[in-house]
Design a protein around this motif. Structure first.
Motif: not given
Length: 78
Positions: A49, A53, A63, A78
């Protein structure tokens, strides 16, 4: 796409922390963002993740357990 692959690899029964109360990850309230960072600690795709990001150039939000510095003046989804 590493994030999507990592999520798929977990199987259909996975539930990620950010899938509930997603607004906490973009809240203007510092306590909400702290809670999002804490909940990321249990996430099995935390590293992917964060990497995604950074690759996308995210400017705000939480994030991969990291609070990005610029937080919008109003919450963003989001």
């Amino acid at each position: 796409m590493a994030l999507a692959r990592a999520i798929r690899a977990l199987g259909p029964d996975v539930f990620l922390p950010c899938w509930s109360d997603a607004d906490d990850w973009f809240s203007v309230n510092a306590a909400d963002r702290f809670e999002a960072v804490r909940r990321c600690g249990r996430c099995p795709v935390r590293g992917e993740c964060l990497g995604a990001a950074v690759a996308r150039g995210e400017k705000y939000g939480v994030w991969g357990g990291v609070q990005f510095p610029a937080v919008p003046s109003t919450g963003a989804g989001r």
